[in-house]
Design an enzyme around this catalytic site. Sequence first.
Site, PDB file in Angstrom:
ATOM      1  N   GLU A 188      40.976  12.837  56.726  1.00 34.76           N
ATOM      2  CA  GLU A 188      42.011  11.933  57.205  1.00 34.76           C
ATOM      3  C   GLU A 188      43.313  12.155  56.430  1.00 34.76           C
ATOM      4  O   GLU A 188      43.303  12.378  55.222  1.00 34.76           O
ATOM      5  CB  GLU A 188      41.546  10.476  57.030  1.00 34.76           C
ATOM      6  CG  GLU A 188      42.604   9.426  57.260  1.00 34.76           C
ATOM      7  CD  GLU A 188      43.056   9.320  58.709  1.00 34.76           C
ATOM      8  OE1 GLU A 188      43.622   8.288  59.074  1.00 34.76           O
ATOM      9  OE2 GLU A 188      42.849  10.270  59.487  1.00 34.76           O
TER      10      GLU A 188
ATOM     11  N   ASP B 240      36.790  11.180  59.188  1.00 32.30           N
ATOM     12  CA  ASP B 240      37.681  10.885  58.065  1.00 32.30           C
ATOM     13  C   ASP B 240      37.281  11.615  56.783  1.00 32.30           C
ATOM     14  O   ASP B 240      38.140  12.023  56.003  1.00 32.30           O
ATOM     15  CB  ASP B 240      37.702   9.377  57.797  1.00 32.30           C
ATOM     16  CG  ASP B 240      38.290   8.603  58.962  1.00 32.30           C
ATOM     17  OD1 ASP B 240      39.362   9.005  59.446  1.00 32.30           O
ATOM     18  OD2 ASP B 240      37.678   7.608  59.393  1.00 32.30           O
TER      19      ASP B 240
END
Length: 252
Positions: free
Chosen positions: A80, A108
């Site tokens: 992320e 992420d």
Amino acid sequence: MEDFVRQCFNPMVVELAEKAMKEYGEDLKIETNKFAAICTHLEVCFMYSDFHFINEQGESIVVELDDPNALLKHRFEIIEGRDRTMAWTVVNSICNTTGAEKPKFLPDLYDYKENRFIEIGVTRREVHIYYLEKANKIKSENTHIHIFSFTGEEMATKADYTLDEESRARIKTRLFTIRQEMANRGLWDSFVSPKEAKKQLKKDLKSQELCAGLPTKVSRRTSPALRILEPMWMDSNRTAALRASFLKCPKK
């Protein structure tokens, strides 16, 4: 809301959020709630990764002080915050190296200990509702989901919370602090409710018109530990953990 975000989050987190919104053609001056949400999500991802390493025996350990003699590998790879091209490059590299199944959507994090991608969620609503939305979207048993709320609740795939209780408590405390600071500034209701957000936006725009001619001063304070964030963030062979010395929200 924009002023609140710039005061309460580290400048590097703010910069990454700005780049993300620009990449998707979104105006942070208008979508201020999304700006705050992206910064919050980024910070939670950093805190999730913070201090977690894998030692020579392959065990997961928590280290808060750098030991130059320790041969440690970061437990989590942060995906992320990178631009989409770089993020997919990192994901493909992980899949080629570990044999992990390539996810349909960008996750992420990647957990080298459990050998799985992780999707982090931060919600202003009920955790179980947001969890189900994430699960229905991802539709993959190979991506682990972990949801946090601003009220201290959390939910994870198969009740496997990945991190130790203390690490999760740090994240929950930070989210609760953000909520309290928003409430103190009268921003929380608009952050939760779209209708209230529109009212707040009109109010903010009117306020900006009235204050257009006044001098302004922007704080650029950055903690010394966080100055290593940019090279560490871009370097896959990171040499130090991101410190959890995030800027505290200044009192109004």
